[in-house]
Design a protein around this motif. Structure first.
Motif, PDB file in Angstrom:
ATOM      1  N   ALA A   1       0.848  -1.188   0.000  1.00 24.03           N
ATOM      2  CA  ALA A   1       0.000   0.000   0.000  1.00 24.03           C
ATOM      3  C   ALA A   1       0.884   1.238   0.000  1.00 24.03           C
ATOM      4  CB  ALA A   1      -0.918   0.019   1.227  1.00 24.03           C
ATOM      5  N   ASP A   2       0.283   2.394  -0.251  1.00 24.86           N
ATOM      6  CA  ASP A   2       1.012   3.647  -0.045  1.00 24.86           C
ATOM      7  C   ASP A   2       0.538   4.273   1.254  1.00 24.86           C
ATOM      8  OD1 ASP A   2      -1.350   5.113  -0.545  1.00 24.86           O
ATOM      9  OD2 ASP A   2      -0.916   5.249  -2.680  1.00 24.86           O
ATOM     10  N   THR A   3       1.163   5.350   1.657  1.00 27.47           N
ATOM     11  CA  THR A   3       0.901   5.923   2.971  1.00 27.47           C
ATOM     12  C   THR A   3      -0.424   6.683   3.046  1.00 27.47           C
ATOM     13  OG1 THR A   3       2.291   7.822   2.355  1.00 27.47           O
ATOM     14  CG2 THR A   3       3.328   6.063   3.640  1.00 27.47           C
ATOM     15  N   CYS A   4      -1.208   6.657   1.964  1.00 28.06           N
ATOM     16  CA  CYS A   4      -2.554   7.231   2.021  1.00 28.06           C
ATOM     17  C   CYS A   4      -3.541   6.290   2.714  1.00 28.06           C
ATOM     18  CB  CYS A   4      -3.061   7.543   0.611  1.00 28.06           C
ATOM     19  SG  CYS A   4      -2.158   8.868  -0.228  1.00 28.06           S
ATOM     20  N   LEU A   5      -3.131   5.054   2.946  1.00 26.72           N
ATOM     21  CA  LEU A   5      -4.010   4.078   3.578  1.00 26.72           C
ATOM     22  C   LEU A   5      -4.462   4.576   4.955  1.00 26.72           C
ATOM     23  CD1 LEU A   5      -5.099   1.146   3.048  1.00 26.72           C
ATOM     24  CD2 LEU A   5      -3.245   0.354   4.520  1.00 26.72           C
ATOM     25  N   ALA A   6      -5.724   4.349   5.273  1.00 32.11           N
ATOM     26  CA  ALA A   6      -6.280   4.806   6.535  1.00 32.11           C
ATOM     27  C   ALA A   6      -5.665   4.060   7.711  1.00 32.11           C
ATOM     28  CB  ALA A   6      -7.796   4.617   6.537  1.00 32.11           C
ATOM     29  N   LEU A   7      -5.553   4.745   8.840  1.00 31.91           N
ATOM     30  CA  LEU A   7      -4.966   4.149  10.034  1.00 31.91           C
ATOM     31  C   LEU A   7      -5.734   2.902  10.467  1.00 31.91           C
ATOM     32  CD1 LEU A   7      -2.969   4.245  12.410  1.00 31.91           C
ATOM     33  CD2 LEU A   7      -4.553   5.813  13.560  1.00 31.91           C
ATOM     34  N   GLY A   8      -7.061   2.933  10.344  1.00 30.21           N
ATOM     35  CA  GLY A   8      -7.866   1.785  10.739  1.00 30.21           C
ATOM     36  C   GLY A   8      -7.513   0.521   9.990  1.00 30.21           C
ATOM     37  N   LYS A   9      -7.081   0.648   8.743  1.00 26.88           N
ATOM     38  CA  LYS A   9      -6.672  -0.521   7.963  1.00 26.88           C
ATOM     39  C   LYS A   9      -5.240  -0.918   8.280  1.00 26.88           C
ATOM     40  CE  LYS A   9      -9.893   0.218   4.145  1.00 26.88           C
ATOM     41  NZ  LYS A   9     -10.062   0.398   2.673  1.00 26.88           N
ATOM     42  N   MET A  10      -4.398   0.058   8.579  1.00 27.21           N
ATOM     43  CA  MET A  10      -3.010  -0.254   8.928  1.00 27.21           C
ATOM     44  C   MET A  10      -2.927  -1.079  10.205  1.00 27.21           C
ATOM     45  SD  MET A  10      -1.188   3.428   8.168  1.00 27.21           S
ATOM     46  CE  MET A  10       0.250   2.953   9.126  1.00 27.21           C
ATOM     47  N   ILE A  11      -3.795  -0.763  11.179  1.00 29.52           N
ATOM     48  CA  ILE A  11      -3.743  -1.417  12.480  1.00 29.52           C
ATOM     49  C   ILE A  11      -4.016  -2.918  12.378  1.00 29.52           C
ATOM     50  CG2 ILE A  11      -4.950  -1.512  14.716  1.00 29.52           C
ATOM     51  CD1 ILE A  11      -5.152   1.491  14.657  1.00 29.52           C
ATOM     52  N   LYS A  12      -4.629  -3.350  11.298  1.00 30.75           N
ATOM     53  CA  LYS A  12      -4.915  -4.777  11.115  1.00 30.75           C
ATOM     54  C   LYS A  12      -3.637  -5.589  10.894  1.00 30.75           C
ATOM     55  CE  LYS A  12      -9.486  -3.875   9.111  1.00 30.75           C
ATOM     56  NZ  LYS A  12     -10.343  -4.025   7.916  1.00 30.75           N
ATOM     57  N   TYR A  13      -2.536  -4.904  10.583  1.00 30.58           N
ATOM     58  CA  TYR A  13      -1.269  -5.580  10.320  1.00 30.58           C
ATOM     59  C   TYR A  13      -0.359  -5.449  11.550  1.00 30.58           C
ATOM     60  CZ  TYR A  13      -2.670  -5.456   5.404  1.00 30.58           C
ATOM     61  OH  TYR A  13      -3.347  -5.612   4.211  1.00 30.58           O
ATOM     62  N   PRO A  14       0.186  -6.563  12.063  1.00 30.13           N
ATOM     63  CA  PRO A  14       1.105  -6.483  13.203  1.00 30.13           C
ATOM     64  C   PRO A  14       2.390  -5.726  12.895  1.00 30.13           C
ATOM     65  CG  PRO A  14       0.281  -8.737  12.925  1.00 30.13           C
ATOM     66  CD  PRO A  14      -0.127  -7.964  11.708  1.00 30.13           C
ATOM     67  N   VAL A  15       2.805  -5.714  11.615  1.00 28.84           N
ATOM     68  CA  VAL A  15       4.069  -5.080  11.231  1.00 28.84           C
ATOM     69  C   VAL A  15       3.827  -4.166  10.030  1.00 28.84           C
ATOM     70  CG1 VAL A  15       6.469  -5.436  10.533  1.00 28.84           C
ATOM     71  CG2 VAL A  15       5.321  -7.139  11.979  1.00 28.84           C
ATOM     72  N   VAL A  16       4.338  -2.939  10.104  1.00 24.27           N
ATOM     73  CA  VAL A  16       4.298  -2.013   8.974  1.00 24.27           C
ATOM     74  C   VAL A  16       5.719  -1.555   8.680  1.00 24.27           C
ATOM     75  CG1 VAL A  16       3.618   0.304   8.230  1.00 24.27           C
ATOM     76  CG2 VAL A  16       1.931  -1.209   9.282  1.00 24.27           C
ATOM     77  N   ILE A  17       6.112  -1.638   7.416  1.00 23.60           N
ATOM     78  CA  ILE A  17       7.457  -1.249   6.984  1.00 23.60           C
ATOM     79  C   ILE A  17       7.338  -0.089   5.999  1.00 23.60           C
ATOM     80  CG2 ILE A  17       9.572  -2.007   5.842  1.00 23.60           C
ATOM     81  CD1 ILE A  17       8.787  -4.887   6.624  1.00 23.60           C
ATOM     82  N   VAL A  18       8.041   1.010   6.275  1.00 20.29           N
ATOM     83  CA  VAL A  18       8.015   2.179   5.397  1.00 20.29           C
ATOM     84  C   VAL A  18       9.429   2.734   5.240  1.00 20.29           C
ATOM     85  CG1 VAL A  18       6.890   4.374   4.898  1.00 20.29           C
ATOM     86  CG2 VAL A  18       5.798   2.770   6.473  1.00 20.29           C
ATOM     87  N   PRO A  19      10.024   2.654   4.056  1.00 15.40           N
ATOM     88  CA  PRO A  19      11.304   3.344   3.853  1.00 15.40           C
ATOM     89  C   PRO A  19      11.103   4.853   4.028  1.00 15.40           C
ATOM     90  CG  PRO A  19      10.915   1.738   2.108  1.00 15.40           C
ATOM     91  CD  PRO A  19       9.627   1.875   2.870  1.00 15.40           C
ATOM     92  N   THR A  20      11.895   5.481   4.901  1.00 13.00           N
ATOM     93  CA  THR A  20      11.759   6.917   5.155  1.00 13.00           C
ATOM     94  C   THR A  20      13.113   7.598   5.060  1.00 13.00           C
ATOM     95  OG1 THR A  20      12.000   6.582   7.549  1.00 13.00           O
ATOM     96  CG2 THR A  20       9.760   6.630   6.659  1.00 13.00           C
ATOM     97  N   PHE A  21      13.060   8.881   4.729  1.00 11.99           N
ATOM     98  CA  PHE A  21      14.281   9.674   4.581  1.00 11.99           C
ATOM     99  C   PHE A  21      14.130  10.976   5.361  1.00 11.99           C
ATOM    100  CE2 PHE A  21      13.985   6.669   1.166  1.00 11.99           C
ATOM    101  CZ  PHE A  21      15.267   6.149   1.106  1.00 11.99           C
ATOM    102  N   ASP A  22      14.877  11.989   4.993  1.00 16.50           N
ATOM    103  CA  ASP A  22      14.913  13.214   5.794  1.00 16.50           C
ATOM    104  C   ASP A  22      13.557  13.891   5.929  1.00 16.50           C
ATOM    105  OD1 ASP A  22      18.173  14.160   5.802  1.00 16.50           O
ATOM    106  OD2 ASP A  22      17.526  12.684   4.336  1.00 16.50           O
TER     107      ASP A  22
ATOM    108  N   VAL B   1       1.355  12.117   7.475  1.00 19.77           N
ATOM    109  CA  VAL B   1       1.769  10.719   7.364  1.00 19.77           C
ATOM    110  C   VAL B   1       2.604  10.307   8.577  1.00 19.77           C
ATOM    111  CG1 VAL B   1       3.179   9.082   6.043  1.00 19.77           C
ATOM    112  CG2 VAL B   1       1.683  10.704   4.853  1.00 19.77           C
ATOM    113  N   ALA B   2       3.522  11.188   8.978  1.00 22.82           N
ATOM    114  CA  ALA B   2       4.363  10.888  10.141  1.00 22.82           C
ATOM    115  C   ALA B   2       3.514  10.650  11.384  1.00 22.82           C
ATOM    116  CB  ALA B   2       5.349  12.034  10.366  1.00 22.82           C
TER     117      ALA B   2
END
Length: 288
Positions: free
Chosen positions: A108-129, A135-136
């Motif tokens: 997914a991209d980071t536009c995904l709603a928080l309610g859907k993200m919480i369904k996953y035990p692990v979330v991985i997002v490459p982040t930079f400066d 989103v943060a």
């Protein structure tokens, strides 16, 4: 392709494939099954925009292999990484490692709603400066709710307008199990840099209860697991030009080949063997 040619004739290969697929849908109640995914791999759209902009103005440096890519001079923009190259490289590396480790994962991209993200035990997002402030905040709220958030190689301290951002400033990173980690509410944030990129499997095992749904003794075979109650569908694909034999380990008592293109043996202690011909798939219904 369609099952009928322009002149009304059946296209034999396509017709047979559609016939088998329709039979599978009816026999296995396929629509009731959902993909097993404990890990969500996300991408930030602003990094893709940044990549597009660097094609308009930038300097040439060599990327992976011999292909040159247009990226900005990091020192000119005060960034620690060549974001246009590294964001895609890190994302692809994470995807490859999740697939190799047989981790059930979604994209997914980071536009995904928080309610859907919480369904996953692990979330991985490459982040930079930099990272959009909204989103943060959403990522930090995900971790605070009990999830494992894996970010990096940098902890963003700038927003999308390149202004100072303090969303992550309250995190106190310290070494744990060989990685830089911080507690966020009920969850954890792990800083994933390029040096530890090959240890992604260890990060997930060390800081979450997620486990791969299946173990397969052949890295050349692709797999996915769908589940419905105590029933599982194991999808296997052999993308190579030679037959592949493998041992498969997952909680199982009974096994049924729904596609009919593989040879299987009885399940014993949750382990069974499968032989898959070249360029073929297998759909196995596994019952506990």
């Amino acid at each position: 392709g369609g099952v009928l040619a322009a002149d009304g004739r059946r296209r034999k290969g396509y017709f047979e494939m559609h016939r088998k697929l329709n039979a599978l849908i009816k026999r296995a109640d396929l629509l009731s099954f959902k993909k097993r995914a404990d890990v969500l791999l996300m991408t930030e759209n602003y990094y893709e925009v940044f990549r597009a902009l660097t094609n308009l103005q930038g300097m040439r440096i060599s990327g992976e292999g011999s292909r040159a890519q247009e990226v900005p001079n990091p020192s000119k923009f005060w960034f620690k990484n060549a974001i246009a190259v590294d964001s895609d490289r890190l994302y692809r590396r994470a995807y490859s490692m999740l697939s190799a480790g047989r981790w059930g994962h979604g994209l997914a991209d980071t536009c995904l709603a928080l309610g859907k993200m919480i369904k996953y035990p692990v979330v991985i997002v490459p982040t930079f400066d930099f990272l959009p402030k909204e989103v943060a905040a959403k990522l930090l709220n995900y971790a605070a709710a009990g999830g494992l958030l894996v970010i990096g190689p940098s902890v963003p301290d700038l927003d999308e307008n390149m202004r100072k951002m303090s969303v992550f400033s309250g995190l106190k990173f310290s070494a744990k199990n060989g990685f830089k980690t911080a507690v966020a509410g009920q969850g954890n944030v792990v800083l994933w840099d390029f040096a530890s990129a090959d240890a992604l499997d260890s990060i997930i095992r060390s800081f979450s209860h997620a486990v791969p749904p299946v173990k397969i003794g052949n890295p050349e075979v692709d797999s996915a697991v769908h589940e419905f109650g105590k029933r599982f569908l194991l999808w296997l694909a052999n993308p190579t030009g030679s037959a592949k034999s493998m041992s498969v380990e997952m909680p199982a008592k009974r096994l049924k080949d729904l596609w009919g293109s593989s040879k299987c043996v009885k399940v014993k202690n949750g382990v069974f063997k499968v032989t898959l011909p070249p360029f073929k798939i297998a759909v196995l219904e596994v019952s506990r």
